[in-house]
Design an enzyme around this catalytic site. Structure first.
Site, mmCIF file in Angstrom:
data_model
loop_
_atom_site.group_PDB
_atom_site.id
_atom_site.type_symbol
_atom_site.label_atom_id
_atom_site.label_comp_id
_atom_site.label_asym_id
_atom_site.label_seq_id
_atom_site.Cartn_x
_atom_site.Cartn_y
_atom_site.Cartn_z
ATOM 1 N N GLY A 110 -3.168 11.520 6.294
ATOM 2 C CA GLY A 110 -3.533 12.774 5.631
ATOM 3 C C GLY A 110 -4.985 13.175 5.784
ATOM 4 O O GLY A 110 -5.421 14.144 5.161
ATOM 5 N N TYR A 162 1.757 17.426 15.652
ATOM 6 C CA TYR A 162 2.693 18.330 14.975
ATOM 7 C C TYR A 162 2.743 19.673 15.708
ATOM 8 O O TYR A 162 2.625 20.727 15.083
ATOM 9 C CB TYR A 162 2.293 18.526 13.504
ATOM 10 C CG TYR A 162 2.182 17.254 12.717
ATOM 11 C CD1 TYR A 162 3.325 16.587 12.297
ATOM 12 C CD2 TYR A 162 0.945 16.705 12.420
ATOM 13 C CE1 TYR A 162 3.233 15.400 11.574
ATOM 14 C CE2 TYR A 162 0.837 15.524 11.702
ATOM 15 C CZ TYR A 162 1.995 14.881 11.287
ATOM 16 O OH TYR A 162 1.892 13.714 10.583
ATOM 17 N N GLY A 215 -2.143 10.444 11.463
ATOM 18 C CA GLY A 215 -1.505 10.975 12.665
ATOM 19 C C GLY A 215 -2.279 12.186 13.157
ATOM 20 O O GLY A 215 -2.924 12.162 14.200
ATOM 21 N N ARG A 216 -2.272 13.239 12.332
ATOM 22 C CA ARG A 216 -2.886 14.514 12.729
ATOM 23 C C ARG A 216 -4.342 14.363 13.136
ATOM 24 O O ARG A 216 -4.758 14.871 14.180
ATOM 25 C CB ARG A 216 -2.783 15.495 11.549
ATOM 26 C CG ARG A 216 -3.117 16.934 11.916
ATOM 27 C CD ARG A 216 -3.174 17.831 10.679
ATOM 28 N NE ARG A 216 -1.934 17.832 9.929
ATOM 29 C CZ ARG A 216 -0.898 18.640 10.164
ATOM 30 N NH1 ARG A 216 -0.981 19.537 11.119
ATOM 31 N NH2 ARG A 216 0.195 18.571 9.427
ATOM 32 N N GLU A 272 -2.889 5.045 7.958
ATOM 33 C CA GLU A 272 -1.934 5.402 9.016
ATOM 34 C C GLU A 272 -1.993 6.900 9.288
ATOM 35 O O GLU A 272 -1.026 7.624 9.059
ATOM 36 C CB GLU A 272 -0.519 4.948 8.624
ATOM 37 C CG GLU A 272 -0.137 5.262 7.198
ATOM 38 C CD GLU A 272 1.226 4.729 6.782
ATOM 39 O OE1 GLU A 272 1.677 3.717 7.340
ATOM 40 O OE2 GLU A 272 1.829 5.342 5.885
ATOM 41 N N CYS A 320 12.077 36.981 19.625
ATOM 42 C CA CYS A 320 12.430 38.227 18.951
ATOM 43 C C CYS A 320 12.462 37.996 17.451
ATOM 44 O O CYS A 320 13.522 38.077 16.814
ATOM 45 C CB CYS A 320 13.793 38.718 19.416
ATOM 46 S SG CYS A 320 13.968 38.666 21.178
HETATM 47 C C1 LIG Z 1 3.251 11.882 7.812
HETATM 48 C C2 LIG Z 1 2.800 10.591 7.273
HETATM 49 C C3 LIG Z 1 1.616 10.008 7.736
HETATM 50 C C4 LIG Z 1 0.664 10.716 8.675
HETATM 51 O O1 LIG Z 1 0.092 11.820 8.045
HETATM 52 P P1 LIG Z 1 -1.047 12.682 8.794
HETATM 53 O O2 LIG Z 1 -1.245 13.854 7.892
HETATM 54 O O3 LIG Z 1 -0.508 13.056 10.117
HETATM 55 O O4 LIG Z 1 -2.257 11.828 8.890
HETATM 56 C C5 LIG Z 1 1.291 8.747 7.280
HETATM 57 N N1 LIG Z 1 2.088 8.089 6.404
HETATM 58 C C6 LIG Z 1 3.236 8.628 5.936
HETATM 59 C C7 LIG Z 1 4.069 7.854 4.988
HETATM 60 C C8 LIG Z 1 3.628 9.903 6.345
HETATM 61 O O5 LIG Z 1 4.738 10.436 5.849
#
Ligand SMILES: *Cc1c(COP(=O)(O)O)cnc(C)c1O
Length: 418
Positions: free
Chosen positions: A224, A367, A262-263, A260, A338
C-alpha cells in the site's frame, strides 16, 4: 523520459502500437534503492498481483526476499519461474484445493484469513508442517484514505476475538505453527503516514502477543505504499520509511517486519505507448482518440485519475489533407471503446497534440495491463517490449515463444507475441 527509452519508442513502427514498454533497468535500480533503504530485519516481498509479467518478476527476483501470491494461479506462475523462492500465500476465499496446492508447493507462509480457513488447513496438513500468520483487522480507526481494507468492517482478516479463537484451534494442531500476524490495512499512504500505521500495527501485535504469552516474532504489515499519479515525481520516501523502521525495530528485538508492496515497486517502470488516431472537437472541447484504450490500461478509469503522459511528436503524415491538432488548450484523451468511460486523461492542457503524434502514458507498470478487460470490443492486444541494459538470464520454457532482438549499444529490447 530517458533518452534510451524515447529512442526505443521512436523505433517502434505504427503497426507495433499500442504497446507496453517496460524499462527493466529502471525497475532494477528502483528496487535496489528500496531494498538498500530498508534495515536488515525488514523483509521485502513483492505482491505478484500488481503485475505478474514473467520478465518483471525475473528482474525483481534478484532484489526481493520473496513473493506474495493471492491465488493458486499466481502461486503456480511464481513457482515455475522461481523453484526455490520464498512465497507467502494470502488473500480471501482460499479453497481447500488451493490450500493443498500451497502445501505441496512448499509455501513459506500461509496468511490465514478466517477460522474456517484455519480449520480447513488442519484437515490438509497431515504429516507436514506449515507456518502461518493470522491476518488481523485490528480496531484502529484509519480515517479517510484512498483504499481502506481494515480498521472498519471489511471482508479481509479477522477481528481480535476471532484471532483468539484461532489460538485455540492452533493449540490442538502443533504442525500448524503460528509465526505472527499480518495486517494490510490501507493503500496510497506517503512514508510518514505509512510509518505511523506500521507503528500502530506493531504496537497492537505486541500487545496481543503479550496478552497471550506469545513471542513477537513476525509482523507482516502488507503493502500500500503510495504512488502519486497526479505528481509522479513525489515518489514514496523509502529512505525516511527505512529510518523509521530501524527506530521501531530497536524497540522490538527479535521482531522481523515484512512488507509486501506491489504498486510502489512496479508502477514507474511501465509505459503504455500509443498513437493519436483522430483529433476532433465536440461542443467546443478538444478530444484526441488514441489507439487502444482502457481495455489495455484500465487504471485511470477505475481510480478516476488522469494517467500522466508524454507526447512524442511524429512527423509522419500520409494523408493529402491537413493534420488536425490542438494547440495550447485542454484535451481529453480517449481510447477506441464505444463507451464514455474510455477516458485515459481528461481536459489536460497541452502545448500541441496532432493527429499521428505518439503518446506515452507513464506509471503503467502496476495494475495496468493485468487488471484490464482485454476482450471488450475485441481490439488487438498491445505488443510487449522490454528494455534492459544488463544481460538477462536465458528465458525459461514459459517464455520460449518470445523473439529477442538487440537494439542500440548494449541495450536489449525483447519482444514477444508479434
Ligand atoms: C494488494 C495487496 C498488496 C499489495 O498492495 P500494493 O498497494 O500494490 O502495494 C499487499 N498485500 C495484500 C494482502 C494485498 O491484498
Amino acid at each position: 523520459m530517458k533518452t534510451r527509452l524515447l529512442q526505443h519508442i521512436q523505433g517502434l513502427s505504427d503497426d507495433q502500437l499500442p504497446a507496453y514498454v517496460y524499462d527493466l533497468a529502471a525497475l532494477r535500480s528502483h528496487t535496489r534503492t528500496i531494498r538498500s533503504a530498508l534495515p536488515d530485519r525488514v523483509e521485502l516481498f513483492y505482491a505478484a498481483k500488481a503485475n505478474s509479467d514473467p520478465r518483471l518478476l525475473r528482474t525483481l527476483g534478484e532484489h526481493v526476499d520473496g513473493f506474495e501470491v493471492a491465488s493458486a494461479g499466481e502461486l503456480r506462475h511464481v513457482r515455475r519461474l522461481f523453484p526455490t523462492s520464498r512465497i507467502a500465500f494470502g488473500g480471501p476465499g482460499k479453497t481447500a484445493r488451493e490450500l493443498s496446492h500451497a502445501l505441496e508447493a512448499g509455501v513459506e507462509r500461509v496468511h490465514v484469513e478466517s477460522q474456517h480457513e484455519l480449520r480447513v488447513l488442519t484437515t490438509l496438513v497431515g504429516e507436514r508442517t506449515v507456518d502461518v500468520l493470522l491476518r488481523v483487522n485490528p480496531p484502529l480507526p484509519l480515517g479517510r484514505l484512498p483504499l481502506v481494507m481494515g480498521g472498519r468492517p471489511s471482508p479481509f482478516g479477522m477481528d481480535p476475538a476471532q484471532l483468539d479463537a484461532c489460538l485455540r484451534i492452533l493449540a490442538a494442531h502443533p504442525r500448524i505453527r503460528l509465526r505472527g500476524v499480518h495486517a494490510h490495512l490501507a493503500s496510497g499512504l506517503d512514508a510518514p503516514a505509512q510509518l505511523a500505521l506500521v507503528e500502530r500495527v506493531v504496537g497492537w501485535a505486541a500487545h496481543w502477543t503479550r496478552a497471550h504469552g506469545l513471542p513477537l516474532d513476525e509482523v507482516n504489515v502488507g503493502g500500500g505504499m503510495g504512488v502519486d499519479y497526479e505528481e509522479p515525481e513525489r515518489v514514496f520516501d523509502w529512505s525516511a520509511f527505512g529510518t523509521g523502521l530501524r527506530r521501531l525495530l530497536a524497540d522490538h528485538p527479535g521482531l522481523t517486519v515484512r512488507i509486501e508492496p506491489g504498486r510502489s515497486i512496479g508502477a514507474y517502470c511501465g509505459w503504455y505507448v500509443t498513437r493519436v488516431l483522430d483529433v476532433k472537437r465536440s461542443h467546443g472541447e478538444a478530444f484526441a482518440v488514441v489507439g487502444g484504450g482502457t481495455h489495455h490500461l484500465r487504471t485511470p478509469a477505475t481510480r478516476g485519475h488522469d494517467q500522466p503522459f508524454e507526447i512524442i511528436p511524429s512527423d509522419t503524415w500520409a494523408w493529402p489533407w491537413p493534420r488536425s491538432a490542438v494547440r495550447l488548450e485542454p484535451v481529453t484523451l480517449v481510447g477506441q471503446l464505444c463507451t464514455p468511460k474510455d477516458v485515459l486523461a481528461s481536459r489536460v492542457p497541452v502545448v500541441r497534440l496532432r493527429n499521428g503524434d505518439r503518446v506515452a502514458f507513464a506509471m503503467a507498470g502496476a495494475y495496468a495491463w493485468n487488471i484490464s478487460h482485454h476482450d471488450f470490443l475485441m481490439h488487438p492486444e498491445p505488443g510487449f517490449h522490454y528494455l534492459d541494459d544488463e544481460r538477462l538470464p536465458t528465458p525459461a520454457a514459459t517464455t520460449a515463444d518470445c523473439q529477442w532482438s538487440v537494439q542500440g549499444t548494449g541495450e536489449r529490447l525483447v519482444r514477444h507475441g508479434d
